[in-house]
Design a protein around this motif. Sequence first.
Motif, PDB file in Angstrom:
ATOM      1  N   GLY A  67       0.797  -1.219   0.000  1.00 26.81           N
ATOM      2  CA  GLY A  67       0.000   0.000   0.000  1.00 26.81           C
ATOM      3  C   GLY A  67       0.829   1.267   0.000  1.00 26.81           C
ATOM      4  O   GLY A  67       1.820   1.401  -0.717  1.00 26.81           O
ATOM      5  N   GLU A  68       0.434   2.210   0.859  1.00 23.76           N
ATOM      6  CA  GLU A  68       1.071   3.524   0.904  1.00 23.76           C
ATOM      7  C   GLU A  68       2.207   3.608   1.918  1.00 23.76           C
ATOM      8  O   GLU A  68       2.848   4.661   2.037  1.00 23.76           O
ATOM      9  CB  GLU A  68       0.019   4.587   1.238  1.00 23.76           C
ATOM     10  N   THR A  69       2.461   2.539   2.632  1.00 19.30           N
ATOM     11  CA  THR A  69       3.564   2.552   3.597  1.00 19.30           C
ATOM     12  C   THR A  69       4.904   2.499   2.877  1.00 19.30           C
ATOM     13  O   THR A  69       5.063   1.741   1.908  1.00 19.30           O
ATOM     14  CB  THR A  69       3.443   1.361   4.568  1.00 19.30           C
ATOM     15  N   THR A  70       5.857   3.285   3.336  1.00 20.48           N
ATOM     16  CA  THR A  70       7.198   3.288   2.751  1.00 20.48           C
ATOM     17  C   THR A  70       8.143   2.491   3.645  1.00 20.48           C
ATOM     18  O   THR A  70       7.972   2.428   4.861  1.00 20.48           O
ATOM     19  CB  THR A  70       7.728   4.713   2.585  1.00 20.48           C
ATOM     20  N   CYS A  71       9.150   1.897   3.017  1.00 24.53           N
ATOM     21  CA  CYS A  71      10.109   1.070   3.740  1.00 24.53           C
ATOM     22  C   CYS A  71      11.493   1.305   3.169  1.00 24.53           C
ATOM     23  O   CYS A  71      11.691   1.214   1.939  1.00 24.53           O
ATOM     24  CB  CYS A  71       9.728  -0.408   3.625  1.00 24.53           C
ATOM     25  N   GLY A  72      12.455   1.599   4.048  1.00 24.22           N
ATOM     26  CA  GLY A  72      13.806   1.927   3.599  1.00 24.22           C
ATOM     27  C   GLY A  72      14.593   0.747   3.072  1.00 24.22           C
ATOM     28  O   GLY A  72      15.607   0.945   2.393  1.00 24.22           O
ATOM     29  N   ASP A  73      14.161  -0.487   3.342  1.00 28.52           N
ATOM     30  CA  ASP A  73      14.904  -1.666   2.885  1.00 28.52           C
ATOM     31  C   ASP A  73      13.932  -2.829   2.738  1.00 28.52           C
ATOM     32  O   ASP A  73      13.661  -3.561   3.686  1.00 28.52           O
ATOM     33  CB  ASP A  73      16.015  -2.017   3.877  1.00 28.52           C
TER      34      ASP A  73
END
Length: 272
Positions: A67-73
Amino acid sequence: MAVTNERLDLRVDGVDLGIAMVRRDGEGVPVVLLHGFGSTKEDYADIALHPAFAGRPFLAYDAPGCGETTCGDLARISIPFLVRTARAVLTRHGIERCHLVGHSMGGLTALLLADREPDRFLSFVDIEGNLSPEDCFLSRQIVTHPSDDPEHFVADFTERVRRSPQFSSALYAASVRHKVRPGAVRGIFESMVDLSDHGDLMTKFLSLPFPRMFLYGEQNSTLSYLTKLAANDVELAAIPHSGHWPMYSNAVALWERIADFISQVPGPTERL
């Protein structure tokens, strides 16, 4: 109380996350809802519209990689990582007691979280979350249909699901590539398979010290462990005209069963 869409910045295992969530404040014990693989928090947004939940606080969010959640790795994402993320979200929002709902991947995440912190939860609605090896009909494709290219794997996975005879499979497949990052799939699926094969999930589920309901689509009434669940005081809820995605096939029946189950659970005072 108004429904709000918010972003919560977290750092889990050294990975920066921007958690996209929908929630509502209110009176009573909140409901926390974890979505399945290839889905998003919007699977649960209608809780705000059902009179049975009027005024009750709730929280749903997009898991890392979805979805709209961001993740750095993205490569760091796995089911254990999602469990630690869920714990961080609850802690940041000061949710000490809640009702827990999880579907598929979210059901497995919820189970491991509840096993780790049972005193945090008053009840658990498990919507076809993994309990045994037979539940890996989606995730085991990382083994049965291997690919070194994450984009190709997701495309082929989507086409296989589209052709499935399960209710709502085509509807689900139509949005998978828009809802999940290909780089997150391997870690999620491999950990789901490993936990389903070796994680003693059934024992964990049956050992939870609060009311549990296992909710499933009637197409999956042949699951081998349903009799065992019933024999161990787990409430069973078969949703008509549904398969693995009852929130798409028969949302009215889904919400009615969840609301009825939660309404019968004693509050925190009675349980202590």
